[in-house]
Design an enzyme around this catalytic site. Structure first.
Site, PDB file in Angstrom:
ATOM      1  N   GLU A  41      -7.705   9.232  72.539  1.00 43.33           N
ATOM      2  CA  GLU A  41      -8.919   9.827  71.966  1.00 43.33           C
ATOM      3  C   GLU A  41      -9.002   9.472  70.479  1.00 43.33           C
ATOM      4  O   GLU A  41      -8.827  10.316  69.607  1.00 43.33           O
ATOM      5  CB  GLU A  41      -8.910  11.336  72.213  1.00 43.33           C
ATOM      6  CG  GLU A  41      -8.953  11.656  73.703  1.00 43.33           C
ATOM      7  CD  GLU A  41      -8.736  13.126  74.018  1.00 43.33           C
ATOM      8  OE1 GLU A  41      -8.583  13.927  73.073  1.00 43.33           O
ATOM      9  OE2 GLU A  41      -8.707  13.480  75.219  1.00 43.33           O
TER      10      GLU A  41
ATOM     11  N   HIS B 258      -3.776  13.614  72.000  1.00 40.04           N
ATOM     12  CA  HIS B 258      -4.073  12.711  73.114  1.00 40.04           C
ATOM     13  C   HIS B 258      -4.330  11.332  72.521  1.00 40.04           C
ATOM     14  O   HIS B 258      -5.347  11.116  71.857  1.00 40.04           O
ATOM     15  CB  HIS B 258      -5.292  13.195  73.897  1.00 40.04           C
ATOM     16  CG  HIS B 258      -5.066  14.490  74.611  1.00 40.04           C
ATOM     17  ND1 HIS B 258      -6.070  15.417  74.826  1.00 40.04           N
ATOM     18  CD2 HIS B 258      -3.949  15.024  75.157  1.00 40.04           C
ATOM     19  CE1 HIS B 258      -5.575  16.449  75.477  1.00 40.04           C
ATOM     20  NE2 HIS B 258      -4.292  16.240  75.674  1.00 40.04           N
TER      21      HIS B 258
ATOM     22  N   HIS C  87     -10.295  16.078  69.126  1.00 40.11           N
ATOM     23  CA  HIS C  87     -10.124  15.420  70.426  1.00 40.11           C
ATOM     24  C   HIS C  87     -11.320  14.516  70.730  1.00 40.11           C
ATOM     25  O   HIS C  87     -12.272  14.439  69.946  1.00 40.11           O
ATOM     26  CB  HIS C  87     -10.005  16.472  71.539  1.00 40.11           C
ATOM     27  CG  HIS C  87      -8.688  17.176  71.566  1.00 40.11           C
ATOM     28  ND1 HIS C  87      -7.795  17.049  72.600  1.00 40.11           N
ATOM     29  CD2 HIS C  87      -8.108  18.016  70.670  1.00 40.11           C
ATOM     30  CE1 HIS C  87      -6.722  17.771  72.351  1.00 40.11           C
ATOM     31  NE2 HIS C  87      -6.888  18.380  71.197  1.00 40.11           N
TER      32      HIS C  87
ATOM     33  N   GLU D 122     -14.226  18.659  70.266  1.00 41.41           N
ATOM     34  CA  GLU D 122     -14.418  17.597  71.250  1.00 41.41           C
ATOM     35  C   GLU D 122     -15.534  16.668  70.790  1.00 41.41           C
ATOM     36  O   GLU D 122     -16.663  17.102  70.584  1.00 41.41           O
ATOM     37  CB  GLU D 122     -14.783  18.200  72.615  1.00 41.41           C
ATOM     38  CG  GLU D 122     -13.710  19.067  73.234  1.00 41.41           C
ATOM     39  CD  GLU D 122     -12.604  18.259  73.881  1.00 41.41           C
ATOM     40  OE1 GLU D 122     -12.694  17.007  73.878  1.00 41.41           O
ATOM     41  OE2 GLU D 122     -11.652  18.864  74.388  1.00 41.41           O
TER      42      GLU D 122
END
Length: 774
Positions: free
Chosen positions: A428, A425, A521, A593
């Site tokens: 990010e 992504h 991420h 994350e």
């Protein structure tokens, strides 16, 4: 900046073996024309070759006269942000000696064939010879879609760690909610032209993007007293679409959606000039899509002042007051938008400042870092840089293999593998900073780093989606889709980055055990850092996939939250990297994350994360790996015991919420963990949009082709002995049939007569002898 590279370029360069071979090969067969120089690098599909600035095609691939040199734009290699100007000039001189080919279809065995035997018009890169750099030059400049205008300035931001913690913004309750007036009542001071949105799709790319003169999109100042801000975002990772001046110091900003889509607006990165020191400015972004955001609980935007960086060595810092995140009151029946508003006071007059959602880390930043690694005589011995593939636009997706040389083949084969990746992504950028911290440590001379390189083979893809990073997308590639929903794709040409990553890991699993897979991420709605994993139903490894996250939380207690981790596998996440790799056989398969905000834990409570905080997570991943693989299993078993206790507490809590009693002494371990655990629907993940319309037929045709291909089983090559035996058998069966027919005619009247199969060989031999005597 890189003396090793400067020394290398000054010295007489050795010929590249692959280029030397191809030069003589093409010259011998009469295809060489022009000066000796770099061969065109192979591309993932026809669009990249077809639109290479050196080899522009006016017609189809079959036209011999369709190839002409491009006088407007030569491919740049490395620019002053990475190397000194003398070296830059020498590299540009090398790039001018281009190899012109009279036909785009080379009659060579080096042409690529797909799995069905069809020819692709590009040369394969021999893996044994192709390294990260060839002797003719280092890196190519980023390739952009041909619709994108790109300014010629090279931006560079210094790294800096604030001396004091940057605390979350504390709302007062009196924050203003500006009414959105739009361009009807305001003045447009910046607006991008012809931005590809949903309904269109990527066709081709080139260095520098759109041809022709770069337009000046910002308004023209009327004089020194004109206080209008000058906006710009046509640079790597920038994505401002429009700026409207609604008051002297107030602006409404519209973000550009991800290219070839009509959504995914959360990341922002843009530049302003012509600032005034003593004024309070207000910026309001009017088209954000997420209903929840960390800006509602204290996160501040980032600001960068070029004058502060130049005079005081101050880099990115958290700034802003009167911060509010709220729903746009527009009620026209269309998709709801959300607004982010904040006020700012600039530190200097006539300054150039940048604003960003998070610390940017561009494709150029990665290339400069890898260049320093490749030219480090120590690090390059145990870090091999290769091209994994080319992206849709033709940008290089880099693969690093990091391990110490083994003394014996047995020692090399015994090493387990660890696979790490980031930036699937593109918005990010937190993932890139964690990856940088990991690489800094694993490439260092620390005893722990040396030990890890002794016992592991690290496969690292530091930027999975370079196209998205370059153009400033938040979530998608140039295919207009979230790549982290397509890891099961069969469309190699449309999703090359993840297709080649999956296949690389598949081949790796055939060679050795992969102990850990982790994809880095960012998260825009939860603070801290945490992991998403998978649940193993095999009771032999029950709770084992939770040990690594628990250990990591103990090693980084003020940054990593184990209680925020989740191990539920939902159907909508079946196409993600962690689930696909888990189903391929990697027990410890995770998505890491990392928040865009900061920490709510320990000494860092209520403070924003800095780049140094994120880089330290990269080190803690290494530290946790050593704990996880410690031959002394004490820590591992302690974590398992603690996990069982935590799970018992969760089960008690769950049943209390349901108003039920349960005896957990005996059968509690038989309870399905997925029934207890909440879903990851609160994550930043988007649902899969399926394939773009223009790829649906391609996917169907490829599926049909694969089914037909499976039905056609290729005959294995036989040895001479097998062929002789088969030939003898065929003759024997033929003679048997002839003899049977003859005997049937001879004894046709004797209905009871039948042939004795045991006597058939002797009959055949007799008949053969008679034939030979004749």
């Amino acid at each position: 900046m890189f003396p090793a590279l400067e020394t290398e370029v000054k010295q007489e360069s050795l010929p590249d073996p692959y280029e030397d071979f191809m030069y003589h090969h093409l010259q011998y067969y009469g295809y060489f024309k022009g000066h000796r120089g770099s061969l065109p690098t192979s591309a993932t599909h026809q669009h990249v070759w077809k639109n290479n600035p050196r080899y522009l095609l006016s017609g189809s691939f079959g036209e011999r006269q369709g190839m002409v040199p491009d006088p407007l734009q030569k491919e740049k290699l490395l620019w002053p942000t990475c190397i000194s100007s003398p070296v830059h000039r020498q590299i540009e001189a090398v790039s001018r000696d281009s190899l012109m080919l009279s036909s785009p279809l080379l009659k060579s065995r080096q042409l690529l064939h797909d799995e069905f035997g069809e020819v692709s018009p590009c040369l394969r890169e021999p893996r044994d010879l192709f390294t990260f750099f060839s002797s003719s030059g280092p890196l190519q400049a980023p390739r952009w879609p041909i619709e994108c205008e790109v300014i010629k300035e090279n931006l560079h931001h210094i790294e800096w760690v604030p001396p004091q913690p940057e605390y979350f913004y504390q709302p007062t309750g009196n924050e203003k909610l500006p009414e959105i007036v739009g361009e009807e009542k305001g003045t447009v001071v910046f607006q991008l032209d012809s931005v590809p949105t949903g309904g269109s799709y990527f066709t081709s790319s080139r260095v520098g993007g759109k041809r022709g003169i770069i337009k000046e999109l910002a308004v023209t100042l009327q004089g020194p007293e004109d206080k209008t801000l000058l906006f710009e975002s046509r640079f790597e990772s920038g994505n401002l679409q429009k700026a409207v001046r609604v008051d002297t110091y107030e602006y409404e900003l519209t973000l550009r959606t991800d290219l070839y889509t009509n959504k995914h607006t959360q990341w922002f990165y843009f530049r302003v000039q012509n600032t005034r020191k003593d004024a309070t400015y207000r910026f309001t972004i009017v088209n954000l899509l997420k209903p929840k955001s960390l800006y509602t609980i204290g996160m501040k935007p980032l600001m960068y002042s070029q004058l502060d960086a130049k005079t005081h060595n101050i880099g990115w810092r958290r700034e802003g007051n009167e911060i509010r995140y709220y729903k746009n009151n527009r009620d026209d029946g269309q998709q709801a938008f959300y607004c982010l508003t904040w006020t700012i006071q600039f530190p200097h007059d006539q300054d150039t400042c940048f604003f960003a959602h998070f610390y940017p880390y561009t494709y150029t930043d990665l290339q400069c870092y890898l260049l320093s690694v490749a030219n480090n005589p120590v690090q390059s011995r145990f870090c091999k840089l290769r091209t994994l593939c080319r992206s849709l636009a033709g940008n290089t997706v880099y693969l690093l293999t990091i391990t110490n040389p083994s003394r014996t083949p047995q020692e090399a084969a015994a090493k387990k593998a660890v696979v790490l990746s980031a930036r699937v992504h593109p918005g990010e950028s937190n993932g890139s900073w964690i990856m940088k911290g990991f690489l800094d440590f694993i490439l260092s001379n620390s005893p722990d780093a040396q030990l890890l390189r002794d016992i592991f083979v690290f496969k690292v893809v530091p930027m999975l989606n370079p196209d998205g990073v370059i153009v400033g997308n938040y979530r998608c590639s140039l295919a207009g889709r979230d790549l982290n929903r397509h890891y099961k794709t069969i469309l190699k040409e449309s999703f090359p980055c993840i297709w080649y990553t999956r296949n690389m890991i598949k081949r790796l699993l055939e060679e050795r055990e992969v102990l850990l897979y982790c994809d880095f991420h960012g998260h825009s709605r939860k603070n801290n850092i945490f992991l998403y994993g998978c649940n193993n139903n095999d009771r032999k490894y029950w709770l084992h996939e939770r040990v690594f996250p628990l250990m990591l939380s103990k090693n980084a207690p003020d940054k990593f939250s184990f209680h925020s981790c989740n191990f539920k596998v939902q159907k909508c996440k079946e196409g993600t990297g962690r689930v696909v790799m888990w189903r391929m056989g990697i027990l410890n398969s995770y998505t890491m994350e990392s928040t865009f905000g900061g920490s709510t834990l320990g000494n860092k409570r209520d403070t924003h994360f800095t780049t140094e905080d994120l880089k330290s997570l990269g080190y803690h991943v290494c530290d946790t790996l050593l704990d996880f693989c410690d031959p002394d299993r004490t820590k591992f078993m302690q974590c398992l015991t603690e996990l069982k206790e935590l799970l018992q507490q969760e089960i008690h809590k769950k049943f209390n919420e349901l108003g039920q009693d349960m005896d957990l002494e005996g059968s509690w371990s038989d309870i399905c963990l997925s029934d207890i655990e909440s879903s990851t629907s609160g994550s930043d993940s988007s649902l899969s949009d399926g394939l773009p319309v223009h790829l649906l037929n391609v996917a169907d045709e490829l599926n049909q082709k694969k089914k037909m291909y499976k039905k056609k089983k290729k005959k294995l090559l036989q040895t001479r002995k097998q062929r002789n035996e088969q030939y003898q058998k065929n003759n024997w069966m033929q003679e048997l049939k002839l003899t049977e027919d003859a005997l049937s005619r001879l004894h046709g009247r004797d209905k009871g007569t039948s042939l004795d199969p045991s006597k058939m060989p002797s009959l055949i031999l007799t008949k053969n002898k008679e034939r030979m005597q004749v």
